[in-house]
Scaffold this motif. Structure first.
Motif, short mmCIF file in Angstrom:
data_model
loop_
_atom_site.label_atom_id
_atom_site.label_comp_id
_atom_site.label_asym_id
_atom_site.label_seq_id
_atom_site.Cartn_x
_atom_site.Cartn_y
_atom_site.Cartn_z
N ASP A 1 0.86 -34.07 -17.79
CA ASP A 1 0.55 -32.63 -17.84
C ASP A 1 0.82 -32.17 -19.26
OD1 ASP A 1 0.48 -29.85 -17.71
OD2 ASP A 1 1.32 -29.78 -15.69
N ILE A 2 -0.23 -32.17 -20.07
CA ILE A 2 -0.05 -31.88 -21.50
C ILE A 2 0.35 -30.43 -21.72
CG2 ILE A 2 -1.22 -31.79 -23.73
CD1 ILE A 2 -2.82 -34.22 -22.91
N GLY A 3 -0.18 -29.51 -20.91
CA GLY A 3 0.19 -28.11 -21.07
C GLY A 3 1.68 -27.90 -20.86
N SER A 4 2.20 -28.48 -19.78
CA SER A 4 3.64 -28.37 -19.51
C SER A 4 4.45 -29.07 -20.59
CB SER A 4 3.95 -28.97 -18.13
OG SER A 4 5.33 -28.93 -17.86
N LEU A 5 3.95 -30.21 -21.06
CA LEU A 5 4.65 -30.95 -22.11
C LEU A 5 4.80 -30.11 -23.36
CD1 LEU A 5 5.79 -33.52 -23.47
CD2 LEU A 5 3.42 -34.17 -23.95
N LEU A 6 3.71 -29.48 -23.80
CA LEU A 6 3.77 -28.72 -25.05
C LEU A 6 4.68 -27.51 -24.93
CD1 LEU A 6 0.09 -28.91 -26.33
CD2 LEU A 6 2.06 -30.29 -26.98
N GLU A 7 4.76 -26.93 -23.74
CA GLU A 7 5.70 -25.82 -23.54
C GLU A 7 7.14 -26.27 -23.73
OE1 GLU A 7 4.95 -24.19 -19.72
OE2 GLU A 7 3.05 -23.23 -20.30
N ARG A 8 7.40 -27.54 -23.40
CA ARG A 8 8.75 -28.07 -23.54
C ARG A 8 9.02 -28.58 -24.95
NH1 ARG A 8 10.73 -30.40 -18.11
NH2 ARG A 8 9.40 -29.39 -16.59
N CYS A 9 7.97 -29.11 -25.61
CA CYS A 9 8.17 -29.62 -26.97
C CYS A 9 8.48 -28.51 -27.95
CB CYS A 9 6.90 -30.35 -27.43
SG CYS A 9 6.57 -31.88 -26.56
N ALA A 10 7.76 -27.44 -27.85
CA ALA A 10 7.93 -26.32 -28.79
C ALA A 10 7.91 -25.02 -28.00
CB ALA A 10 6.85 -26.34 -29.85
N PRO A 11 9.01 -24.69 -27.34
CA PRO A 11 9.05 -23.45 -26.56
C PRO A 11 8.72 -22.24 -27.42
CG PRO A 11 10.99 -24.81 -26.15
CD PRO A 11 10.27 -25.41 -27.32
N LYS A 12 8.00 -21.30 -26.82
CA LYS A 12 7.65 -20.08 -27.55
C LYS A 12 8.92 -19.26 -27.82
CE LYS A 12 3.00 -19.67 -25.61
NZ LYS A 12 2.07 -18.82 -24.83
N PRO A 13 9.03 -18.72 -29.03
CA PRO A 13 10.22 -17.90 -29.31
C PRO A 13 10.19 -16.63 -28.48
CG PRO A 13 8.60 -17.70 -31.07
CD PRO A 13 8.10 -18.78 -30.16
N PRO A 14 11.35 -16.09 -28.18
CA PRO A 14 11.37 -14.84 -27.41
C PRO A 14 10.70 -13.72 -28.20
CG PRO A 14 13.54 -15.33 -28.32
CD PRO A 14 12.69 -16.54 -28.55
N PRO A 15 10.06 -12.79 -27.52
CA PRO A 15 9.39 -11.70 -28.23
C PRO A 15 10.37 -10.86 -29.03
CG PRO A 15 9.56 -11.22 -25.88
CD PRO A 15 9.98 -12.65 -26.05
N THR A 16 9.90 -10.38 -30.17
CA THR A 16 10.74 -9.52 -31.00
C THR A 16 10.92 -8.16 -30.32
OG1 THR A 16 9.86 -10.58 -32.99
CG2 THR A 16 10.96 -8.45 -33.28
N PRO A 17 12.17 -7.73 -30.15
CA PRO A 17 12.39 -6.43 -29.48
C PRO A 17 11.70 -5.31 -30.23
CG PRO A 17 14.45 -7.67 -29.72
CD PRO A 17 13.43 -8.38 -30.54
N ARG A 18 11.06 -4.43 -29.50
CA ARG A 18 10.42 -3.27 -30.11
C ARG A 18 11.47 -2.21 -30.40
NH1 ARG A 18 5.19 -1.58 -26.76
NH2 ARG A 18 4.96 -0.30 -28.65
N PRO A 19 11.33 -1.52 -31.52
CA PRO A 19 12.34 -0.48 -31.83
C PRO A 19 12.28 0.65 -30.80
CG PRO A 19 10.44 -0.35 -33.31
CD PRO A 19 10.29 -1.62 -32.54
N VAL A 20 13.43 1.16 -30.50
CA VAL A 20 13.53 2.26 -29.54
C VAL A 20 13.63 3.57 -30.32
CG1 VAL A 20 14.89 3.28 -27.70
CG2 VAL A 20 14.67 0.79 -27.87
N LEU A 21 12.72 4.51 -30.03
CA LEU A 21 12.72 5.79 -30.71
C LEU A 21 13.62 6.75 -29.94
CD1 LEU A 21 8.92 6.13 -31.54
CD2 LEU A 21 10.76 5.25 -32.99
N VAL A 22 14.52 7.37 -30.66
CA VAL A 22 15.46 8.31 -30.03
C VAL A 22 15.24 9.70 -30.63
CG1 VAL A 22 17.87 8.87 -29.62
CG2 VAL A 22 17.15 6.47 -29.69
N ASP A 23 14.98 10.64 -29.76
CA ASP A 23 14.84 12.03 -30.24
C ASP A 23 16.21 12.59 -30.59
OD1 ASP A 23 12.12 11.99 -29.85
OD2 ASP A 23 12.29 12.67 -27.77
N GLU A 24 16.26 13.27 -31.72
CA GLU A 24 17.52 13.90 -32.13
C GLU A 24 17.47 15.40 -31.82
OE1 GLU A 24 18.27 13.05 -36.18
OE2 GLU A 24 18.50 10.89 -35.88
#
Length: 216
Positions: free
Chosen positions: A193-216
């Motif tokens: 299962d090449i698709g599963s293999l590649l997910e294990r060889c080079a796991p995708k990095p976690p998504p970059t957190p989006r900045p949270v806008l805070v009203d002042e």
């Protein structure tokens, strides 16, 4: 086309091993789409030398329709668990590949072996490059299945430079898809299962957190 000698196979393996060991070529796997001859210590030693160079030897299980745990077929039945100096390696550098039909079941002419054959890959009516025939031809057999395994190792190596052959072998075997016709007939009981293999060889990095806008 007429076959060859074990000594030719030894020279071929040593040539490829030398490309990596002395010339720095990044070679992850050697495809061995051939069978023939009984046990040869010289060939076993050449495979050990490939393992010492951190190369996987991906071998065709053979097309006798038989249990190779009982009647070994080489080179797929070699256990590359000893270093060339005789010391234990701690892992096996050989991956033996059985052949599948188009429907994903074990081909009737494919060899199998619960302890000797590791997994299966497509091996029926495979179109590949070929001398003549306008450059392409369709063939069936484990000699067509093994290159899928070697190619999968190469893909894994390309996405994860520096990954050891031992770890790549573990990932290939651990990522197989359980397949009923392979249960008890291969070490993993599954197909490549090449698709599963590649997910294990080079796991995708976690998504970059989006900045949270805070009203002042």
């Amino acid at each position: 086309a007429a076959g060859g000698y074990i000594s030719d196979a030894v020279r071929a393996l040593d040539y490829l091993t030398d490309l990596k060991a002395r010339h720095g070529i990044e070679l992850a796997a050697i495809n061995s789409s051939w069978t023939g001859g009984g046990h040869s210590q010289s060939l076993a030693d050449a495979i050990d030398r490939a393992g010492d160079a951190d190369i996987l030897v991906v071998a065709a299980a053979g097309t006798d329709g038989s249990d190779v745990d009982v009647d070994p077929v080489y080179p797929g039945a070699y256990a590359c668990t000893t270093r060339a100096d005789g010391a234990p390696r701690g892992w096996d550098c050989v991956i033996s590949v059985a052949g599948l039909r188009r429907d994903g079941t074990l081909a009737s002419d494919s060899n199998w072996g619960h302890t000797t054959v590791d997994l299966a890959a497509p091996g029926t009516e495979i179109v590949s490059t070929h001398p003549g025939d306008d450059g392409y031809a369709s063939y069936s057999g484990t000699s067509m299945a093994a290159p899928h395994g070697a190619g999968a190792v190469a893909l894994c190596a390309s996405t994860a430079p520096g990954l050891s052959a031992r770890r790549m072998r573990e990932l290939v075997l651990d990522s197989t898809e359980p397949t009923p016709s392979l249960a008890g007939r291969t070490r993993t009981g599954g197909r490549l299962d090449i698709g599963s293999l590649l997910e294990r060889c080079a796991p995708k990095p976690p998504p970059t957190p989006r900045p949270v806008l805070v009203d002042e």
